[in-house]
Design a protein around this motif. Structure first.
Motif, mmCIF file in Angstrom:
data_model
loop_
_atom_site.group_PDB
_atom_site.id
_atom_site.type_symbol
_atom_site.label_atom_id
_atom_site.label_comp_id
_atom_site.label_asym_id
_atom_site.label_seq_id
_atom_site.Cartn_x
_atom_site.Cartn_y
_atom_site.Cartn_z
ATOM 1 N N ASN A 45 0.871 -1.166 0.000
ATOM 2 C CA ASN A 45 0.000 0.000 0.000
ATOM 3 C C ASN A 45 0.914 1.223 0.000
ATOM 4 O O ASN A 45 1.719 1.387 0.921
ATOM 5 C CB ASN A 45 -0.902 -0.003 1.233
ATOM 6 C CG ASN A 45 -1.825 1.199 1.293
ATOM 7 O OD1 ASN A 45 -1.380 2.333 1.460
ATOM 8 N ND2 ASN A 45 -3.126 0.959 1.163
ATOM 9 N N ILE A 46 0.821 2.045 -1.017
ATOM 10 C CA ILE A 46 1.752 3.161 -1.178
ATOM 11 C C ILE A 46 1.768 4.075 0.042
ATOM 12 O O ILE A 46 2.834 4.469 0.534
ATOM 13 C CB ILE A 46 1.408 3.977 -2.445
ATOM 14 C CG1 ILE A 46 1.712 3.154 -3.703
ATOM 15 C CG2 ILE A 46 2.207 5.283 -2.473
ATOM 16 C CD1 ILE A 46 1.391 3.883 -4.997
ATOM 17 N N GLU A 47 0.598 4.403 0.550
ATOM 18 C CA GLU A 47 0.530 5.366 1.647
ATOM 19 C C GLU A 47 0.997 4.762 2.969
ATOM 20 O O GLU A 47 1.697 5.404 3.757
ATOM 21 C CB GLU A 47 -0.907 5.886 1.788
ATOM 22 C CG GLU A 47 -1.425 6.613 0.554
ATOM 23 C CD GLU A 47 -0.601 7.845 0.206
ATOM 24 O OE1 GLU A 47 -0.025 8.452 1.135
ATOM 25 O OE2 GLU A 47 -0.529 8.185 -0.985
ATOM 26 N N LYS A 48 0.642 3.513 3.236
ATOM 27 C CA LYS A 48 0.941 2.900 4.527
ATOM 28 C C LYS A 48 2.315 2.228 4.549
ATOM 29 O O LYS A 48 3.092 2.413 5.479
ATOM 30 C CB LYS A 48 -0.139 1.879 4.871
ATOM 31 C CG LYS A 48 -1.513 2.484 5.088
ATOM 32 C CD LYS A 48 -2.529 1.405 5.433
ATOM 33 C CE LYS A 48 -3.914 2.007 5.658
ATOM 34 N NZ LYS A 48 -4.924 0.956 5.986
ATOM 35 N N ASP A 49 2.616 1.443 3.528
ATOM 36 C CA ASP A 49 3.834 0.631 3.540
ATOM 37 C C ASP A 49 5.079 1.410 3.137
ATOM 38 O O ASP A 49 6.191 1.060 3.537
ATOM 39 C CB ASP A 49 3.677 -0.585 2.615
ATOM 40 C CG ASP A 49 2.580 -1.529 3.087
ATOM 41 O OD1 ASP A 49 2.381 -1.617 4.318
ATOM 42 O OD2 ASP A 49 1.925 -2.155 2.238
#
Length: 269
Positions: free
Chosen positions: A189-193
């Motif tokens: 996940n771009i935003e979280k990971d």
């Protein structure tokens, strides 16, 4: 020069469409570079005809996230560089050829030669227009009578010497993001990971410069590579792994796979 970032143990780009040579008329080989070069160069490769073919040869390159230098050993004055590709690429080759290539691990071509990878994306360019010193070395040192062993030796000596005094500068946050993508096999996940201390826009700029594409497209390629490397056909057919692999549904998976490979997963896996 020491490369403090080594992804070799995390990623093994695969080109499966050239591993199956019918009746040994066409053969493909990969060899490792010298140990000191392995954090930068994944392999040297050779694709050649053993006898003249009855018709031109169709050669498919699947998406792998890498940048390659390549040339025909019979035409060393014409060498090329192929940038990151967000889809498979088909080449119609002649009925005789002897190609030699250098496959750089993701981000390493740009880190070494200070080239904006985005300018090469989905393109094949004359090497003399991109890295003229390497093109001149190939034109001056290679010929059709060289063995693959000798070719490896020449490349090893050249690149070890060329990079010894280089000052490799890199943003640790970029390489941390790349490392995360590999460790998660592209299911991120771009935003979280990818929270590595950079905004999404800043990280995108770094990915475009060093990889040649956005972080999203890059992790899609990494995910695709994992599937073909592990031949996860049974998991895919069971219908229970699409969400685990980051796909919305079966149609999404098939479309994505065909974009990167050029064939449906049913035909390949």
């Amino acid at each position: 020069m020491e490369n403090q970032f080594n992804i070799r143990n995390l990623y093994a780009p695969l080109q499966p469409t050239i591993l199956q040579s019918e009746n040994a008329l066409v053969t493909y080989h990969e060899v490792l570079p010298a140990i000191s070069l392995q954090p930068f160069i994944y392999c040297y490769w050779e694709l050649k005809t053993n006898v003249p073919l009855s018709k031109p040869f169709s050669y498919r390159v699947v998406a792998d996230g890498c940048i390659d230098i390549f040339f025909d050993l019979n035409k060393v004055k014409e060498s090329y560089v192929m940038g990151f590709c967000n889809k498979y690429v088909a080449f119609d080759l002649e009925n005789t050829f002897h190609y030699i290539g250098i496959r750089f691990l993701p981000a390493m071509f740009s880190a070494l030669f200070k080239i904006n990878a985005l300018s090469l994306s989905n393109r094949v360019e004359l090497l003399e227009n991109v890295v003229p010193q390497v093109a001149q070395f190939i034109a001056g040192q290679f010929s059709a009578d060289l063995s693959f062993t000798k070719i490896k030796s020449l490349f090893d000596n050249y690149f070890v010497q060329a990079i010894t005094d280089m000052n490799l500068s890199y943003d640790k946050r970029l390489y941390r993001a790349i490392e995360i993508i590999f460790k998660k096999d592209g299911v991120v996940n771009i935003e979280k990971d990818l929270d590595v201390g950079l905004s999404s826009r800043q990280l995108r700029r770094l990915f475009e410069y060093y990889i040649g594409t956005t972080q999203k497209t890059f992790f899609q390629v990494v995910r695709f590579q994992r599937i073909i490397r592990e031949n996860r056909s049974q998991d895919i057919k069971s219908g229970k792994s699409f969400l685990d692999q980051g796909y919305y549904d079966q149609a999404h998976f098939i479309k994505n796979f065909k974009t990167f490979y050029g064939l449906t997963p049913k035909k390949v896996l």
